[in-house]
Motif scaffolding. Structure first.
Motif, PDB file in Angstrom:
ATOM      1  N   ILE A 107     -10.529  17.602  40.682  1.00  0.00           N
ATOM      2  CA  ILE A 107     -10.977  17.114  41.583  1.00  0.00           C
ATOM      3  C   ILE A 107     -10.607  16.895  42.981  1.00  0.00           C
ATOM      4  O   ILE A 107      -8.952  16.468  43.248  1.00  0.00           O
TER       5      ILE A 107
ATOM      6  N   ILE B 230     -14.983  19.683  42.278  1.00  0.00           N
ATOM      7  CA  ILE B 230     -16.028  18.547  42.940  1.00  0.00           C
ATOM      8  C   ILE B 230     -15.524  18.214  44.170  1.00  0.00           C
ATOM      9  O   ILE B 230     -13.586  17.556  43.846  1.00  0.00           O
TER      10      ILE B 230
ATOM     11  N   LYS C 262     -15.809   8.687  39.858  1.00  0.00           N
ATOM     12  CA  LYS C 262     -15.576   8.824  38.317  1.00  0.00           C
ATOM     13  C   LYS C 262     -17.704   8.569  38.254  1.00  0.00           C
ATOM     14  O   LYS C 262     -18.133   9.733  37.235  1.00  0.00           O
TER      15      LYS C 262
ATOM     16  N   CYS D 158     -19.194  12.406  39.692  1.00  0.00           N
ATOM     17  CA  CYS D 158     -18.335  13.224  38.828  1.00  0.00           C
ATOM     18  C   CYS D 158     -19.271  13.199  37.235  1.00  0.00           C
ATOM     19  O   CYS D 158     -19.088  14.574  36.487  1.00  0.00           O
TER      20      CYS D 158
ATOM     21  N   PHE E 186     -19.256  17.007  35.514  1.00  0.00           N
ATOM     22  CA  PHE E 186     -18.550  17.009  35.735  1.00  0.00           C
ATOM     23  C   PHE E 186     -17.122  16.113  34.627  1.00  0.00           C
ATOM     24  O   PHE E 186     -16.012  17.464  34.051  1.00  0.00           O
TER      25      PHE E 186
END
Length: 311
Positions: free
Chosen positions: A6, A190, A301, A304, A309
């Motif tokens: 991340i 990401i 979050k 993601c 992810f």
């Protein structure tokens, strides 16, 4: 599902540290600093370095790894960051790469191949040639071996001319060819950016500079000079440090120093945003003063998870 890297970026004073800390707690992560100044020991206030207490709560990597008179390059950053990423994954955790140094971040997100570190012997020889024959001599020499680099480098930019010739001298590969090389990491990435209205970023920069000076930036710089570190070091040419040194030399008063730090930091933030706006891969998170770090971390979050992810 492969665990991701991340990336969290944003301009100076955008609140990256607070968001990264909240996110790290939510997703069981450790933080890798992608800040070209936080690598240096003793440079704390001027770099807005997270405190030791914070770093004990959430492990941080690539902070305080160099003395102010040691060299550090994007290539070394990439090698150290990759090792840190692998260590973090082995712990069954996630790495969060956070920072404002675009080139450092790109060595991970774009896999820019690290260019060899400086070689003082080669540089000295090239500098002597420039003094003897003029910078045009070196520029013409560069044009014979690397026309592509020559087109991008201004004839008066001796520093970059020497760097391009140095790279070719060390590797026999043109500087432009090194810039085109890519190294692909075997992990999904990401990237998130903190999206502030520009006037709000500038206000935050102003408050941060006032706080830095109040907490003792000038004293920090005095201690560095007392330790024998030269004002000409790259580490002491960073935002805040250069202006504080010139204040100590009597070139201007405290108010002028504050003004210059704020002005130059605003200009730096503008360049950061201009660069990142070109990157369509970044997920921008709208920010305002009422939005708490925990809320932003939750938003990251959720994105993601939505994009698979994270589970």
């Amino acid at each position: 599902m492969r665990k991701p890297i991340i990336v969290l970026l944003g301009p100076t004073a955008s609140g990256k540290t607070e968001v990264a800390l909240s996110l790290a707690k939510k997703v069981n992560a450790e933080i890798i600093s992608a800040d070209s100044m936080q690598v240096y020991k003793y440079l704390n206030l001027g770099t807005a370095k997270p405190s030791r207490r914070i770093r004990q709560t959430i492990p941080h990597h690539l902070i305080d790894i160099k003395y102010p008179d040691e060299e550090f390059s994007a290539g070394e950053f990439q090698l150290r960051a990759i090792k840190a990423i692998e260590r973090i994954f082995k712990k069954e955790k996630l790495p969060i790469l956070i920072g404002g140094t675009a080139l450092y971040i790109r060595t991970i997100t774009d896999g820019i191949c690290p260019i060899p570190s400086r070689n003082d012997k080669v540089r000295k020889h090239l500098s002597q040639l420039a003094k003897k024959y003029g910078r045009s001599y070196l520029y013409k020499r560069l044009g014979k071996i690397d026309k592509q680099a020559c087109e991008k480098i201004h004839p008066n930019n001796l520093k970059r001319i020497i760097r391009a010739l140095e790279i070719y001298s060390l590797t026999k590969i043109p500087f432009s060819a090194w810039q085109d090389r890519r190294y692909s990491l075997p992990y999904p990435i990401i990237t998130f950016g903190l999206d502030w209205e520009r006037n709000l970023v500038y206000e935050r920069i102003g408050r941060r500079v006032d706080e830095m000076i109040k907490e003792g930036l000038v004293g920090e710089v005095k201690r560095l000079l007392t330790k024998g570190y030269s004002k000409r070091l790259n580490s002491l040419q960073g935002l805040g440090y250069r202006q504080a040194i010139e204040f100590l030399e009597g070139k201007y008063d405290r108010e002028r120093m504050k003004y210059l730090i704020k002005r130059d930091t605003r200009r730096y933030a503008k360049r950061q945003l201009t660069w990142w706006r070109k990157d369509g891969r970044i997920h921008w998170i709208k920010m305002d003063e009422g939005k708490k770090a925990k809320e932003v971390a939750g938003e990251i979050k959720n994105i993601c998870q939505r994009k698979r992810f994270l589970v």
